[in-house]
Design a protein around this motif. Structure first.
Motif, short mmCIF file in Angstrom:
data_model
loop_
_atom_site.label_atom_id
_atom_site.label_comp_id
_atom_site.label_asym_id
_atom_site.label_seq_id
_atom_site.Cartn_x
_atom_site.Cartn_y
_atom_site.Cartn_z
N UNK A 1 18.65 14.38 -9.83
CA UNK A 1 18.83 14.22 -11.26
C UNK A 1 18.03 14.33 -11.93
N UNK A 2 18.38 14.55 -13.13
CA UNK A 2 17.76 14.82 -14.90
C UNK A 2 17.09 14.08 -15.02
N UNK A 3 17.62 12.33 -14.53
CA UNK A 3 17.07 11.36 -15.04
C UNK A 3 16.06 10.51 -14.64
N UNK A 4 16.24 10.56 -13.02
CA UNK A 4 14.86 10.20 -12.33
C UNK A 4 13.64 11.32 -12.26
N UNK A 5 14.75 12.65 -12.42
CA UNK A 5 13.06 13.45 -12.86
C UNK A 5 12.66 13.19 -14.01
N UNK A 6 13.56 12.55 -15.25
CA UNK A 6 12.65 12.36 -16.32
C UNK A 6 11.48 11.28 -16.44
N UNK A 7 12.43 10.52 -15.20
CA UNK A 7 11.81 9.08 -14.89
C UNK A 7 10.45 9.19 -14.46
N UNK A 8 10.83 10.22 -13.20
CA UNK A 8 8.82 10.64 -12.58
C UNK A 8 7.93 11.11 -13.37
N UNK A 9 8.82 11.49 -14.55
CA UNK A 9 7.66 12.66 -15.76
C UNK A 9 6.65 11.17 -16.22
N UNK B 1 5.07 16.47 -19.40
CA UNK B 1 4.94 17.34 -18.49
C UNK B 1 4.07 17.39 -17.37
N UNK B 2 4.04 18.20 -15.46
CA UNK B 2 2.96 17.13 -15.13
C UNK B 2 2.14 18.66 -14.67
N UNK B 3 0.83 17.74 -14.81
CA UNK B 3 0.02 18.83 -14.56
C UNK B 3 -0.82 18.76 -12.67
N UNK B 4 -1.67 19.32 -12.76
CA UNK B 4 -1.89 20.02 -11.06
C UNK B 4 -2.30 17.98 -10.50
N UNK B 5 -3.12 17.57 -11.27
CA UNK B 5 -3.38 16.49 -11.09
C UNK B 5 -2.62 15.09 -10.90
N UNK C 1 1.81 13.09 -6.80
CA UNK C 1 3.21 12.62 -6.69
C UNK C 1 3.35 12.65 -4.83
N UNK C 2 3.15 14.28 -4.77
CA UNK C 2 2.77 14.58 -2.91
C UNK C 2 1.92 13.34 -2.74
#
Length: 141
Positions: free
Chosen positions: A39-47, A57-61, A66-67
């Motif tokens: 969800x948008x909220x989950x994505x923002x929490x991960x970010x 935003x997520x950089x390569x590092x 995350x992976x």
């Protein structure tokens, strides 16, 4: 190809606008592309959790982190399933020499209970004669 190069290829694929960063929207698309939902909220929490420089935003590092965290969770999940197969042999919450003997027998390897005790003793950190999950994890890693 080394892991970092593989991660970089995946990162670049999901960085749809090519700015070298993954937005929460791109992250949602990334997860959707591999069959998941975010969800948008989950994505923002991960970010918020992974964004190391505070730019939203997520950089390569950040992406690599995350992976790799996901891979580690998968390993632990697989280990829990394997541990469950062993300890369910005798209904306890740990791997006993008897349950180890039964599982090894199922796998075509014949061991005595005494041999299984020796095997367990190598990883039995608390000396109780059985393996709990943490000890099993040490043995498998």
């Amino acid at each position: 190809m080394n892991k970092l190069k593989q991660y970089e290829r995946v990162f670049n694929h999901f960085d749809s606008n090519g700015d070298g960063r993954i937005s929460s929207c791109e992250l949602q698309q990334c997860v959707g592309a591999i069959g998941g939902e975010l969800s948008k909220a989950e994505a923002e929490a991960v970010m918020e959790y992974l964004d190391s420089d505070g730019d939203g935003l997520l950089g390569l590092d950040d992406f690599v982190k995350l992976v790799e965290e996901g891979e580690e969770e998968d390993k632990v999940k697989d280990l829990r399933e394997a541990f469950k197969m062993y300890h369910e042999m005798d209904g306890s919450d740990c791997i006993t020499p008897k349950s180890l003997k039964k599982m090894l027998s199922r796998l075509g390897e014949s061991k005595t209970v005494d041999e299984c005790k020796i095997m367990i003793s190598r990883f039995d950190l608390d000396g109780d004669g059985v393996l709990n999950f943490d000890e099993f994890k040490v043995m498998m890693l």
